[in-house]
Design an enzyme around this catalytic site. Structure first.
Site, PDB file in Angstrom:
ATOM      1  N   SER A 115      30.028 -20.086 -38.344  1.00 25.40           N
ATOM      2  CA  SER A 115      30.995 -20.087 -39.443  1.00 25.40           C
ATOM      3  C   SER A 115      31.566 -21.475 -39.690  1.00 25.40           C
ATOM      4  O   SER A 115      31.869 -21.825 -40.833  1.00 25.40           O
ATOM      5  CB  SER A 115      32.116 -19.080 -39.173  1.00 25.40           C
ATOM      6  OG  SER A 115      32.816 -19.409 -37.995  1.00 25.40           O
ATOM      7  N   GLU A 116      31.717 -22.304 -38.623  1.00 23.82           N
ATOM      8  CA  GLU A 116      32.221 -23.658 -38.818  1.00 23.82           C
ATOM      9  C   GLU A 116      31.589 -24.626 -37.821  1.00 23.82           C
ATOM     10  O   GLU A 116      31.375 -24.280 -36.649  1.00 23.82           O
ATOM     11  CB  GLU A 116      33.744 -23.734 -38.627  1.00 23.82           C
ATOM     12  CG  GLU A 116      34.542 -22.810 -39.495  1.00 23.82           C
ATOM     13  CD  GLU A 116      34.651 -23.258 -40.921  1.00 23.82           C
ATOM     14  OE1 GLU A 116      34.257 -24.408 -41.212  1.00 23.82           O
ATOM     15  OE2 GLU A 116      35.139 -22.465 -41.748  1.00 23.82           O
ATOM     16  N   THR A 117      31.322 -25.829 -38.294  1.00 21.25           N
ATOM     17  CA  THR A 117      30.974 -26.967 -37.449  1.00 21.25           C
ATOM     18  C   THR A 117      31.988 -28.062 -37.739  1.00 21.25           C
ATOM     19  O   THR A 117      32.243 -28.380 -38.901  1.00 21.25           O
ATOM     20  CB  THR A 117      29.552 -27.463 -37.745  1.00 21.25           C
ATOM     21  OG1 THR A 117      28.616 -26.416 -37.437  1.00 21.25           O
ATOM     22  CG2 THR A 117      29.214 -28.689 -36.910  1.00 21.25           C
TER      23      THR A 117
END
Length: 261
Positions: free
Chosen positions: A45-47
């Site tokens: 979902s996030e980096t």
């Protein structure tokens, strides 16, 4: 060329729960297109990418499809990596972001995010929203680029099975569903198919809106919260005027290198 990365499960004290995020500590910024490709490759979902600026760290967050202005769990993950992997001294980290200054304090075994409060306001429901969620809301509020949808019970939040394609067509980047909790003060889930994330396991940034909403509704400043996704996560929250404190655990689950050429 290779870059080192670390994957952290945020808002959890054990692996394979909470919300996973990948963190890169860079010496200098990569091209935006390359950072987006890296985030797409990881497909979480996030980096998060961080670069030191003086005594602080500039942080940027990418979903598999877009850059976002604020992300709680990936900030928690970045702080965990800086403290535990790179041995940053002290008990406080300063981050610079598109959403302004962010702070993370290390308190005992938890990390505490200091984020801006986002007070939601009434916007009303629509037929399109109700059809996308598959159930009628009790109340609907707007907060920055998200909707906050109050449902009748924790059971309704857990049972919600939205039409993600229909949600993605709404003029909002994300939809929070929430209700009074049975064991916690409140529960929630967060859907963001317009950003390439059907359901986010645990969403710190959503609590920038949830905390002031529930603090006012329950007439209390300190709150306990659970995001009841499949992976789940627990948060300890407090309203501090125009800021919110969001505390949680984090655990390192993987480290490696990515080849760029």
């Amino acid at each position: 060329m290779q870059l080192e990365f670390h994957q952290v499960d945020a808002f959890s004290s054990r692996p394979f729960s909470g919300n996973p995020a990948v963190v890169y500590r860079l010496d200098a910024w990569l091209a935006d297109e390359l950072m987006q490709m890296i985030a797409t490759e990881h497909n979480l979902s996030e980096t998060a990418f961080v670069v030191r600026e003086g005594e602080a760290w500039r942080i940027r967050w990418f979903t598999p499809s877009v850059e976002v202005a604020l992300c709680g769990h990936a900030t928690l993950a970045a702080a965990h990596v800086l403290f535990e992997v790179y041995d940053e001294p002290g008990e406080r980290l300063e981050f610079i972001s598109r959403s302004g200054a962010l702070r993370v304090n290390r308190e005992d075994e938890r990390l505490v995010l200091d984020f801006p409060a986002q007070y939601p306001s009434e916007v009303g429901s629509t037929v399109e929203l109700e059809q996308a969620l598959g159930l009628p809301p009790v109340d609907v509020l707007g907060s920055t680029d998200k909707l906050l949808v109050l449902l009748e019970s924790e059971e309704a939040v857990r049972a919600c099975r939205p039409d993600f394609a229909a949600l993605a067509r709404l003029p909002w980047r994300g939809v929070i569903v929430t209700a009074r909790g049975l064991q916690k003060d409140f529960v929630s889930r967060f859907f963001a198919p317009a950003m390439g994330v059907d359901e986010d396991p645990v969403t710190g940034s959503a609590h920038c809106s949830l905390i002031p909403y529930w603090a006012q509704r329950l007439n209390k400043l300190s709150l306990t919260a659970q995001q009841c996704s499949a992976r789940g996560g627990e948060l300890w929250c407090r309203l501090e005027g125009e800021r919110v404190s969001i505390a949680g655990h984090a655990v390192l689950v993987a480290s490696g290198r990515i080849r760029l050429s």
